[in-house]
Design a protein around this motif. Sequence first.
Motif, PDB file in Angstrom:
ATOM      1  N   GLU A   1      -1.148   6.902  -7.192  1.00 49.88           N
ATOM      2  CA  GLU A   1      -0.676   6.601  -5.842  1.00 49.88           C
ATOM      3  C   GLU A   1      -0.867   5.102  -5.591  1.00 49.88           C
ATOM      4  O   GLU A   1      -1.982   4.604  -5.625  1.00 49.88           O
ATOM      5  CB  GLU A   1      -1.459   7.400  -4.806  1.00 49.88           C
ATOM      6  CG  GLU A   1      -0.971   7.176  -3.388  1.00 49.88           C
ATOM      7  CD  GLU A   1      -1.739   7.990  -2.368  1.00 49.88           C
ATOM      8  OE1 GLU A   1      -1.618   7.668  -1.178  1.00 49.88           O
ATOM      9  OE2 GLU A   1      -2.469   8.926  -2.752  1.00 49.88           O
ATOM     10  N   LEU A   2       0.227   4.417  -5.380  1.00 53.44           N
ATOM     11  CA  LEU A   2       0.181   2.988  -5.096  1.00 53.44           C
ATOM     12  C   LEU A   2      -0.191   2.795  -3.633  1.00 53.44           C
ATOM     13  O   LEU A   2       0.520   3.243  -2.740  1.00 53.44           O
ATOM     14  CB  LEU A   2       1.540   2.348  -5.394  1.00 53.44           C
ATOM     15  CG  LEU A   2       1.632   0.841  -5.292  1.00 53.44           C
ATOM     16  CD1 LEU A   2       0.699   0.160  -6.283  1.00 53.44           C
ATOM     17  CD2 LEU A   2       3.068   0.392  -5.543  1.00 53.44           C
ATOM     18  N   LYS A   3      -1.339   2.172  -3.389  1.00 58.32           N
ATOM     19  CA  LYS A   3      -1.829   1.979  -2.024  1.00 58.32           C
ATOM     20  C   LYS A   3      -1.370   0.637  -1.444  1.00 58.32           C
ATOM     21  O   LYS A   3      -0.843   0.581  -0.351  1.00 58.32           O
ATOM     22  CB  LYS A   3      -3.357   2.025  -1.998  1.00 58.32           C
ATOM     23  CG  LYS A   3      -3.947   3.342  -2.411  1.00 58.32           C
ATOM     24  CD  LYS A   3      -3.852   4.328  -1.295  1.00 58.32           C
ATOM     25  CE  LYS A   3      -4.669   5.559  -1.618  1.00 58.32           C
ATOM     26  NZ  LYS A   3      -4.693   6.508  -0.556  1.00 58.32           N
ATOM     27  N   VAL A   4      -1.647  -0.429  -2.195  1.00 59.18           N
ATOM     28  CA  VAL A   4      -1.382  -1.780  -1.701  1.00 59.18           C
ATOM     29  C   VAL A   4      -0.934  -2.662  -2.863  1.00 59.18           C
ATOM     30  O   VAL A   4      -1.433  -2.516  -3.977  1.00 59.18           O
ATOM     31  CB  VAL A   4      -2.666  -2.390  -1.081  1.00 59.18           C
ATOM     32  CG1 VAL A   4      -2.432  -3.814  -0.619  1.00 59.18           C
ATOM     33  CG2 VAL A   4      -3.175  -1.544   0.060  1.00 59.18           C
ATOM     34  N   VAL A   5      -0.013  -3.558  -2.601  1.00 61.28           N
ATOM     35  CA  VAL A   5       0.387  -4.575  -3.572  1.00 61.28           C
ATOM     36  C   VAL A   5       0.000  -5.932  -2.991  1.00 61.28           C
ATOM     37  O   VAL A   5       0.281  -6.211  -1.823  1.00 61.28           O
ATOM     38  CB  VAL A   5       1.906  -4.527  -3.848  1.00 61.28           C
ATOM     39  CG1 VAL A   5       2.327  -5.658  -4.756  1.00 61.28           C
ATOM     40  CG2 VAL A   5       2.290  -3.182  -4.449  1.00 61.28           C
ATOM     41  N   PHE A   6      -0.681  -6.734  -3.797  1.00 57.86           N
ATOM     42  CA  PHE A   6      -1.098  -8.071  -3.389  1.00 57.86           C
ATOM     43  C   PHE A   6      -0.275  -9.097  -4.162  1.00 57.86           C
ATOM     44  O   PHE A   6      -0.218  -9.030  -5.384  1.00 57.86           O
ATOM     45  CB  PHE A   6      -2.577  -8.310  -3.712  1.00 57.86           C
ATOM     46  CG  PHE A   6      -3.506  -7.277  -3.142  1.00 57.86           C
ATOM     47  CD1 PHE A   6      -4.033  -7.436  -1.875  1.00 57.86           C
ATOM     48  CD2 PHE A   6      -3.849  -6.154  -3.861  1.00 57.86           C
ATOM     49  CE1 PHE A   6      -4.891  -6.497  -1.342  1.00 57.86           C
ATOM     50  CE2 PHE A   6      -4.712  -5.200  -3.343  1.00 57.86           C
ATOM     51  CZ  PHE A   6      -5.233  -5.377  -2.079  1.00 57.86           C
ATOM     52  N   ILE A   7       0.358 -10.039  -3.476  1.00 60.78           N
ATOM     53  CA  ILE A   7       1.163 -11.051  -4.124  1.00 60.78           C
ATOM     54  C   ILE A   7       0.809 -12.408  -3.534  1.00 60.78           C
ATOM     55  O   ILE A   7       0.791 -12.577  -2.313  1.00 60.78           O
ATOM     56  CB  ILE A   7       2.672 -10.783  -3.938  1.00 60.78           C
ATOM     57  CG1 ILE A   7       3.014  -9.403  -4.505  1.00 60.78           C
ATOM     58  CG2 ILE A   7       3.500 -11.876  -4.604  1.00 60.78           C
ATOM     59  CD1 ILE A   7       4.383  -8.919  -4.126  1.00 60.78           C
ATOM     60  N   SER A   8       0.519 -13.360  -4.422  1.00 57.89           N
ATOM     61  CA  SER A   8       0.207 -14.726  -3.992  1.00 57.89           C
ATOM     62  C   SER A   8       0.712 -15.682  -5.058  1.00 57.89           C
ATOM     63  O   SER A   8       0.145 -15.781  -6.144  1.00 57.89           O
ATOM     64  CB  SER A   8      -1.292 -14.905  -3.789  1.00 57.89           C
ATOM     65  OG  SER A   8      -1.582 -16.229  -3.406  1.00 57.89           O
ATOM     66  N   GLY A   9       1.813 -16.351  -4.759  1.00 57.45           N
ATOM     67  CA  GLY A   9       2.395 -17.264  -5.750  1.00 57.45           C
ATOM     68  C   GLY A   9       2.801 -16.520  -6.995  1.00 57.45           C
ATOM     69  O   GLY A   9       3.559 -15.567  -6.946  1.00 57.45           O
ATOM     70  N   SER A  10       2.262 -16.944  -8.157  1.00 55.28           N
ATOM     71  CA  SER A  10       2.604 -16.301  -9.425  1.00 55.28           C
ATOM     72  C   SER A  10       1.612 -15.215  -9.822  1.00 55.28           C
ATOM     73  O   SER A  10       1.638 -14.707 -10.934  1.00 55.28           O
ATOM     74  CB  SER A  10       2.701 -17.354 -10.535  1.00 55.28           C
ATOM     75  OG  SER A  10       1.441 -17.977 -10.709  1.00 55.28           O
ATOM     76  N   TRP A  11       0.724 -14.836  -8.900  1.00 54.74           N
ATOM     77  CA  TRP A  11      -0.273 -13.795  -9.156  1.00 54.74           C
ATOM     78  C   TRP A  11       0.063 -12.540  -8.356  1.00 54.74           C
ATOM     79  O   TRP A  11       0.540 -12.632  -7.231  1.00 54.74           O
ATOM     80  CB  TRP A  11      -1.677 -14.281  -8.740  1.00 54.74           C
ATOM     81  CG  TRP A  11      -2.197 -15.350  -9.636  1.00 54.74           C
ATOM     82  CD1 TRP A  11      -1.988 -16.695  -9.499  1.00 54.74           C
ATOM     83  CD2 TRP A  11      -2.981 -15.202 -10.804  1.00 54.74           C
ATOM     84  NE1 TRP A  11      -2.595 -17.386 -10.500  1.00 54.74           N
ATOM     85  CE2 TRP A  11      -3.229 -16.482 -11.329  1.00 54.74           C
ATOM     86  CE3 TRP A  11      -3.510 -14.104 -11.471  1.00 54.74           C
ATOM     87  CZ2 TRP A  11      -3.975 -16.690 -12.477  1.00 54.74           C
ATOM     88  CZ3 TRP A  11      -4.256 -14.317 -12.610  1.00 54.74           C
ATOM     89  CH2 TRP A  11      -4.474 -15.588 -13.103  1.00 54.74           C
ATOM     90  N   ALA A  12      -0.233 -11.394  -8.951  1.00 49.08           N
ATOM     91  CA  ALA A  12       0.000 -10.137  -8.262  1.00 49.08           C
ATOM     92  C   ALA A  12      -1.025  -9.116  -8.733  1.00 49.08           C
ATOM     93  O   ALA A  12      -1.532  -9.196  -9.845  1.00 49.08           O
ATOM     94  CB  ALA A  12       1.413  -9.632  -8.519  1.00 49.08           C
ATOM     95  N   GLY A  13      -1.296  -8.162  -7.890  1.00 46.88           N
ATOM     96  CA  GLY A  13      -2.197  -7.076  -8.231  1.00 46.88           C
ATOM     97  C   GLY A  13      -1.876  -5.884  -7.352  1.00 46.88           C
ATOM     98  O   GLY A  13      -1.118  -5.975  -6.390  1.00 46.88           O
ATOM     99  N   ALA A  14      -2.453  -4.761  -7.701  1.00 47.23           N
ATOM    100  CA  ALA A  14      -2.178  -3.550  -6.937  1.00 47.23           C
ATOM    101  C   ALA A  14      -3.412  -2.665  -6.930  1.00 47.23           C
ATOM    102  O   ALA A  14      -4.243  -2.722  -7.832  1.00 47.23           O
ATOM    103  CB  ALA A  14      -0.996  -2.797  -7.522  1.00 47.23           C
ATOM    104  N   GLU A  15      -3.499  -1.868  -5.895  1.00 50.00           N
ATOM    105  CA  GLU A  15      -4.559  -0.864  -5.802  1.00 50.00           C
ATOM    106  C   GLU A  15      -3.905   0.503  -5.829  1.00 50.00           C
ATOM    107  O   GLU A  15      -2.899   0.751  -5.193  1.00 50.00           O
ATOM    108  CB  GLU A  15      -5.325  -1.042  -4.480  1.00 50.00           C
ATOM    109  CG  GLU A  15      -6.321   0.033  -4.233  1.00 50.00           C
ATOM    110  CD  GLU A  15      -6.979  -0.042  -2.854  1.00 50.00           C
ATOM    111  OE1 GLU A  15      -7.987   0.614  -2.682  1.00 50.00           O
ATOM    112  OE2 GLU A  15      -6.446  -0.741  -1.977  1.00 50.00           O
TER     113      GLU A  15
END
Length: 80
Positions: free
Chosen positions: A66-80
């Motif tokens: 289950e994808l909760k949150v996507v974090f994006i900042s410039g050329s970086w990304a992550g997900a919870e």
Amino acid sequence: MATGMEKLFQDYIEAWNSHDLERIVSYVTDDIVFEDVAMARVMHGREELKGFGKDSFVAFPDFRIELKVVFISGSWAGAE
């Protein structure tokens, strides 16, 4: 509305949720290093990742992410 990166994360998670190994590895490079901390396993390359996916789907036939949150900042990304 989802950004391009958010859509990419959603599509990748859907590949896992549909247990589609070929689709999963289509999102990664040949030299991927994939670490599953919960299972204490590190896979190198697409074939090892496919093996891990296959093992996971056999052990947990109802496997879902289950994808909760996507974090994006410039050329970086992550997900919870």
